[in-house]
Design an enzyme around this catalytic site. Structure first.
Site, PDB file in Angstrom:
ATOM      1  N   ARG A 107       0.817  -1.204   0.000  1.00  0.00           N
ATOM      2  CA  ARG A 107       0.000   0.000   0.000  1.00  0.00           C
ATOM      3  C   ARG A 107       0.854   1.257   0.000  1.00  0.00           C
ATOM      4  NH1 ARG A 107      -4.768  -2.113   4.102  1.00  0.00           N
ATOM      5  NH2 ARG A 107      -5.883  -3.255   2.480  1.00  0.00           N
ATOM      6  N   GLU A 110      -0.477  -8.916  -5.868  1.00  0.00           N
ATOM      7  CA  GLU A 110      -1.795  -9.444  -6.219  1.00  0.00           C
ATOM      8  C   GLU A 110      -1.750 -10.910  -6.622  1.00  0.00           C
ATOM      9  OE1 GLU A 110      -4.470  -8.146  -5.492  1.00  0.00           O
ATOM     10  OE2 GLU A 110      -3.750  -6.132  -5.025  1.00  0.00           O
ATOM     11  N   THR A 116      -5.192 -16.351  -1.155  1.00  0.00           N
ATOM     12  CA  THR A 116      -4.200 -16.461  -0.093  1.00  0.00           C
ATOM     13  C   THR A 116      -4.397 -15.322   0.893  1.00  0.00           C
ATOM     14  OG1 THR A 116      -2.650 -17.424  -1.686  1.00  0.00           O
ATOM     15  CG2 THR A 116      -1.716 -16.589   0.362  1.00  0.00           C
ATOM     16  N   LEU A 131       3.338 -21.774  -0.627  1.00  0.00           N
ATOM     17  CA  LEU A 131       2.207 -20.895  -0.936  1.00  0.00           C
ATOM     18  C   LEU A 131       1.068 -21.640  -1.628  1.00  0.00           C
ATOM     19  CD1 LEU A 131       3.203 -17.354  -2.283  1.00  0.00           C
ATOM     20  CD2 LEU A 131       1.730 -17.939  -0.358  1.00  0.00           C
ATOM     21  N   GLY A 132       1.388 -22.763  -2.270  1.00  0.00           N
ATOM     22  CA  GLY A 132       0.351 -23.504  -2.981  1.00  0.00           C
ATOM     23  C   GLY A 132      -0.014 -22.905  -4.321  1.00  0.00           C
ATOM     24  N   TYR A 133      -0.908 -23.602  -5.037  1.00  0.00           N
ATOM     25  CA  TYR A 133      -1.320 -23.158  -6.377  1.00  0.00           C
ATOM     26  C   TYR A 133      -0.097 -22.733  -7.184  1.00  0.00           C
ATOM     27  CZ  TYR A 133      -6.187 -23.288  -4.852  1.00  0.00           C
ATOM     28  OH  TYR A 133      -7.410 -23.676  -4.399  1.00  0.00           O
ATOM     29  N   TYR A 164     -10.080 -10.243 -11.591  1.00  0.00           N
ATOM     30  CA  TYR A 164      -9.766  -9.610 -10.319  1.00  0.00           C
ATOM     31  C   TYR A 164      -8.431  -8.862 -10.384  1.00  0.00           C
ATOM     32  CZ  TYR A 164      -7.734  -8.576  -5.974  1.00  0.00           C
ATOM     33  OH  TYR A 164      -7.092  -7.873  -5.006  1.00  0.00           O
ATOM     34  N   ASP A 220     -13.713  -9.846  -5.602  1.00  0.00           N
ATOM     35  CA  ASP A 220     -13.097 -11.020  -4.975  1.00  0.00           C
ATOM     36  C   ASP A 220     -14.058 -11.570  -3.922  1.00  0.00           C
ATOM     37  OD1 ASP A 220     -12.986  -9.171  -2.946  1.00  0.00           O
ATOM     38  OD2 ASP A 220     -11.026  -9.838  -2.231  1.00  0.00           O
ATOM     39  N   CYS A 251     -16.759  -7.039   7.779  1.00  0.00           N
ATOM     40  CA  CYS A 251     -17.853  -7.893   7.284  1.00  0.00           C
ATOM     41  C   CYS A 251     -17.311  -9.297   7.039  1.00  0.00           C
ATOM     42  CB  CYS A 251     -18.432  -7.291   6.004  1.00  0.00           C
ATOM     43  SG  CYS A 251     -20.028  -7.987   5.494  1.00  0.00           S
ATOM     44  N   CYS A 303     -21.008  -1.751  12.981  1.00  0.00           N
ATOM     45  CA  CYS A 303     -20.806  -1.582  11.544  1.00  0.00           C
ATOM     46  C   CYS A 303     -21.369  -0.249  11.042  1.00  0.00           C
ATOM     47  CB  CYS A 303     -21.471  -2.727  10.780  1.00  0.00           C
ATOM     48  SG  CYS A 303     -21.297  -2.564   8.995  1.00  0.00           S
ATOM     49  N   CYS A 331     -27.752  -1.850   5.569  1.00  0.00           N
ATOM     50  CA  CYS A 331     -27.421  -3.226   5.207  1.00  0.00           C
ATOM     51  C   CYS A 331     -28.681  -4.093   5.196  1.00  0.00           C
ATOM     52  CB  CYS A 331     -26.397  -3.816   6.186  1.00  0.00           C
ATOM     53  SG  CYS A 331     -25.982  -5.538   5.827  1.00  0.00           S
TER      54      CYS A 331
END
Length: 362
Positions: free
Chosen positions: A32, A44, A50, A87-89, A127, A145, A200, A210, A216
């Site tokens: 960020r 990303e 993840t 990390l997988g995938y 995404y 997402d 949320c 909230c 909502c």
DNA sequence: AACGCGGGGTG
DNA sequence: CACCCAGCGTT
């Protein structure tokens, strides 16, 4: 569709409330602090399916090892997979490499600056294209997402099954309507995802504090627990992996997994998969070479069964450690190669294998 | 449209 | 144990 009439009034308030909440509650995360497309893209891809807590240390290590898209393009794919280990995938790492090479070699090191352009690159789907386009280039492309599904489903009371193609369209259209009301799409996209992650939440969201409570749909009708609607359940297949760990001196026989299966292009041992748990292996018709190894080798250890759980598979693994006397000429079964400790350490391996090797040291 | 693909955190 | 995570590519 009773929310539609007040949509124009409410969407500005929705975006404003979210971004206001975000400025006050956002976590301080490394990606960020940059608008560098390469760094954002890296973060990303790592964060696809993840959690932030899991991906963050990988982001730091990748950026340290490969500070530029050119350096990643020039990397050995095995080294990328090794750094990705855990990390997988793993196809993410290979697609990441392809995209790095394409950007470095065909685009002079510059990422496409539009959603449509980004979407064409390997490993970049709807995404990730929206994330990069908004975060790096301020395009009004809405991210959709798991967080966004949840927030929109609850706030607007959308009970469409999110596993369907129809839902993808409905949520995406709504998200893109909402982002138009924001003059800062990057912040808005970050805000709605952060809101989903922190406020949320999937289970027991704290609706009492909230800021969207009174607008909502789910809260006002007591349906937080029912939304979003997700029909498909994961069917878990049970598999039995019998690993023959052939060791000679300090070298261990490893093999690259090339089949269309889990852990493609990672390394493991000689594997005999069976339909049922296997107690003895000396009678197996697995070929003369392996039988020779099993005859001449000495059984040095048999591990307890280890269960390794994946999203769609439960693997029950046992490891037979076979020692072949040093100085003996060994012909290994097809594909296996003896690796010295430094090579074994350097190759990418499934966590199941890395953990077993760790346990061998003691 | 459905399926395969990891590993880990959480209640 | 179930759920799901800053999803994507293949079939």
């Amino acid at each position: 569709m009773d929310w539609f009439s007040d949509l124009d009034d409410s969407k500005t308030g929705f975006a404003t409330t979210l971004t206001g909440w975000y400025e006050h509650h956002k976590r301080d995360l490394p990606w960020r602090h940059t608008r560098d497309p390469y760094s954002i893209w890296l973060s990303e891809v790592i964060l696809q399916q993840t959690r932030v807590a899991q991906g963050r240390p990988y982001y730091e290590r990748f950026l340290a090892a490969y500070p530029t898209v050119q350096s990643m393009a020039g990397a050995d794919e095995r080294d990328l997979l090794r750094l990705w280990q855990g990390l997988g995938y793993y196809s993410r790492a290979r697609n990441m490499h392809k995209t790095a090479q394409y950007v470095a070699e065909k685009l002079e090191g510059r990422f496409p600056e539009t959603y449509a352009g980004l979407l064409k690159l390997p490993g970049i789907g709807p995404y990730t294209a929206a994330a990069i386009a908004s975060f790096a280039f301020n395009e009004k492309a809405a991210v959709v997402d798991g967080n966004v599904y949840r927030v929109l489903a609850r706030v607007f009371g959308i009970d469409v099954d999110i596993t369907t193609n129809n839902a993808k369209k409905i949520f995406s259209e709504r998200a893109n309507q909402l982002i138009q009301a924001s003059d800062n799409p990057a912040t808005y996209n970050q805000a709605i995802m952060e809101f989903g992650a922190i406020q949320c939440t999937p289970v027991s969201p704290d609706c009492l504090i909230c800021p969207l409570q009174q607008r909502c749909r789910a809260y006002l009708t007591g349906r937080q627990r029912m939304l979003p609607v997700k029909s498909k359940k994961t069917a878990v297949r049970e598999r039995f992996f019998n690993y023959i760990v052939i060791r000679q001196g300090d070298r261990i026989a490893l093999k690259e997994r090339t089949a269309k299966d889990i852990w493609q292009h990672l390394y493991d041992f000689c594997l005999i998969e069976t339909e049922e748990p296997m107690e003895a292996f000396r009678e197996l018709p697995e070929g003369k070479v392996l039988n020779w190894v099993l005859q001449e080798g000495i059984l040095k250890g048999l591990s307890d069964e280890r269960t390794h759980v994946l999203s769609h598979q439960k693997i029950r693994a046992r490891f037979w450690l076979i020692e072949v006397p040093e100085g003996r000429e060994v012909q290994l079964p097809e594909g296996l190669i003896f690796c010295k400790p430094s090579d074994t350490e350097r190759l990418p391996k499934p966590i199941l294998i890395a953990d077993y090797l760790k346990s061998l040291q003691f």
